[in-house]
Design an enzyme around this catalytic site. Structure first.
Site, PDB file in Angstrom:
ATOM      1  N   ASP A 247       0.856  -1.257   0.042  1.00 38.73           N
ATOM      2  CA  ASP A 247       0.027   0.163   0.012  1.00 38.73           C
ATOM      3  C   ASP A 247       0.900   1.484  -0.028  1.00 38.73           C
ATOM      4  O   ASP A 247       2.139   1.197  -0.543  1.00 38.73           O
ATOM      5  CB  ASP A 247      -0.979  -0.169   1.069  1.00 38.73           C
ATOM      6  CG  ASP A 247      -2.258   0.584   0.924  1.00 38.73           C
ATOM      7  OD1 ASP A 247      -2.229   1.959   0.705  1.00 38.73           O
ATOM      8  OD2 ASP A 247      -3.278   0.026   0.974  1.00 38.73           O
ATOM      9  N   HIS A 270       2.034   1.973  -3.283  1.00 36.88           N
ATOM     10  CA  HIS A 270       1.271   2.774  -3.870  1.00 36.88           C
ATOM     11  C   HIS A 270       1.717   4.294  -3.857  1.00 36.88           C
ATOM     12  O   HIS A 270       0.916   5.109  -4.000  1.00 36.88           O
ATOM     13  CB  HIS A 270      -0.121   2.777  -3.165  1.00 36.88           C
ATOM     14  CG  HIS A 270      -0.809   1.412  -3.251  1.00 36.88           C
ATOM     15  ND1 HIS A 270      -2.157   1.067  -2.800  1.00 36.88           N
ATOM     16  CD2 HIS A 270      -0.496   0.240  -4.131  1.00 36.88           C
ATOM     17  CE1 HIS A 270      -2.366  -0.116  -3.045  1.00 36.88           C
ATOM     18  NE2 HIS A 270      -1.672  -0.694  -3.800  1.00 36.88           N
TER      19      HIS A 270
END
Length: 426
Positions: A247, A270
């Site tokens: 993430d 991310h």
């Protein structure tokens, strides 16, 4: 001659008197009276003496199988009340530890020196039974140092299949690895965090926190394993660290102010994000975030500001991104005010988070998506005073130029621009 003889007894008496006085002063000095020219012990030096507490002496077993939770807590509870500097020492080996909270306030400086590998229970039912939402928590501690070459291993691979947050908005996050709750004057240096069930490190309600030279690792498909998440905290500095996870490498949440991210190598993951914002009612504002001298490699986003659709009103301001290298990054520069990761948000309801005073300066490298700059602000509260300066982002396909698009943005572009600016050029 007679005069000399007469003076001799007087001189002898004077010498005897001086000797007695000197001996008396010496005895007084031994009782604490400072001698001129003597070197007294430094109070600062005395305060820096460290008292060590080896968890092995409290019953910890370095076999990776026996539960060492009680031993870790006993060591902390023995050290915490004492004055001065104390060190909880976790030597080499593997230690199985259940959910545990190290609580303050404590007297003096608390140091945790991690040389071994501390492992969490793989089974999330252990956390559910004990009512813990996190694995390792430090709570209300002032002057905390966590250092060493060891590792906190969340053993999260078994738990990731139980993560539902990618499917529904209202979900319960799985336990994270390390949580710093309401700590002040805290430094985390040198350690590694791997395979958390959820967030690898959370900093909440804290002030003056330094994260230096750490390493964070999880597979790119491990859900919601943000590297470092910051919320309701001020004066946090994350420097010279490697973060690769499933993430955001770093995510800055509501209520965060004066945050610095510098010298971070991010990927996979991310990207580095501010947000998501606007999800909850009465969220505090976010301001004063600087991200600089970082390298992002193969991430699904680069530098991102994200707010939820149909979000509640708040402000996000004074963000500065500069001197960033992108290597095969999708969406290198993105402001997304229609953030909806679960796909069931109310369509058409605009975000009410007001974004202002944002600068992207000297951002260079390669984009894995043709749309290298995507500024999608809210039609209800457009982004204000957004600046693009010296941007050079090449699409990885040399036969196609990179592109930029802007919606509801008030701002300017300066210097070299690739892709061509979608803002007014100065």
């Amino acid at each position: 001659m007679e005069l000399r003889r007469a003076c001799l007894p007087s001189a002898l008496l004077l010498l005897i008197f001086v000797s007695i006085v000197a001996q008396t002063d010496g005895k007084k000095s031994a009782k604490g009276i400072k001698l001129v020219g003597a070197i007294a012990p430094s109070k600062n030096f005395q305060n820096k003496r460290t008292t060590a507490f080896n968890v092995m002496n409290f019953g910890a077993a370095a076999d990776g199988k026996s539960d060492s939770s009680a031993a870790f807590l006993k060591a902390w509870e023995a050290a915490c009340p004492l004055e001065g500097r104390k060190r909880i020492y976790i030597p080499g080996g593997e230690y199985l530890v259940n959910p545990i909270k190290f609580e303050g306030p404590c007297n003096g400086i608390m140091e945790v020196q991690l040389s071994g590998v501390v492992k969490a229970q793989p089974d999330i039912n252990v956390f559910n039974r004990e009512g813990h939402k996190e694995w390792i928590t430090f709570d209300h501690v002032d002057r905390l140092l966590i250092t060493g070459s060891g590792t906190f291993d969340g053993q999260g691979s078994y738990a990731w299949q139980h993560n539902t947050c990618s499917k529904k908005k209202d979900c319960s996050l799985l336990p994270g690895n390390l949580r710093l709750n309401f700590v002040t004057k805290t430094t985390v240096r040198g350690i590694s965090l791997v395979n958390s069930k959820s967030f690898q490190m959370t900093i909440f309600g804290s002030n003056n926190v330094r994260i230096q030279h750490i390493k964070i690792v999880a597979p790119r498909d491990a859900p919601n394993t943000d590297g470092i998440h910051i919320g309701n905290s001020t004066n946090v500095r994350i420097t010279d660290s490697e973060i690769g996870t499933g993430d955001d490498c770093v995510s800055v949440g509501p209520g965060s102010r004066r945050i610095l991210v510098s010298g971070v190598f991010c990927g996979p993951g991310h990207g580095i994000s501010i947000g998501s914002l606007g999800r909850y009612l009465n969220e505090p504002d976010v301001s004063g975030v600087t991200v600089k001298n970082c390298t992002l490699t193969g991430t699904t986003n680069g530098l991102r500001v994200k707010t939820w659709q149909k979000s509640n009103r708040s402000r996000a301001s004074d963000f500065h991104f500069e001197d960033i290298v992108m290597r095969g990054v999708q969406n290198p520069i993105i402001v997304d005010q229609e953030y909806c990761p679960v796909g069931n948000c109310v369509k058409g309801a605009p975000s009410l988070v007001e974004i202002s005073n944002v600068t992207f300066r000297n951002i260079r490298g390669t984009s894995a998506s043709r749309m290298a700059v995507h500024l999608f602000c809210s039609k209800a509260v457009s982004c204000k005073n957004l600046v693009l300066q010296d941007i050079d982002l090449k699409f990885m396909d040399p036969n196609s130029p990179s592109l930029a698009q802007c919606y509801y943005v008030q701002g300017t572009a300066l210097g070299y621009m690739n892709p061509p600016a979608c803002l007014s050029l100065l």
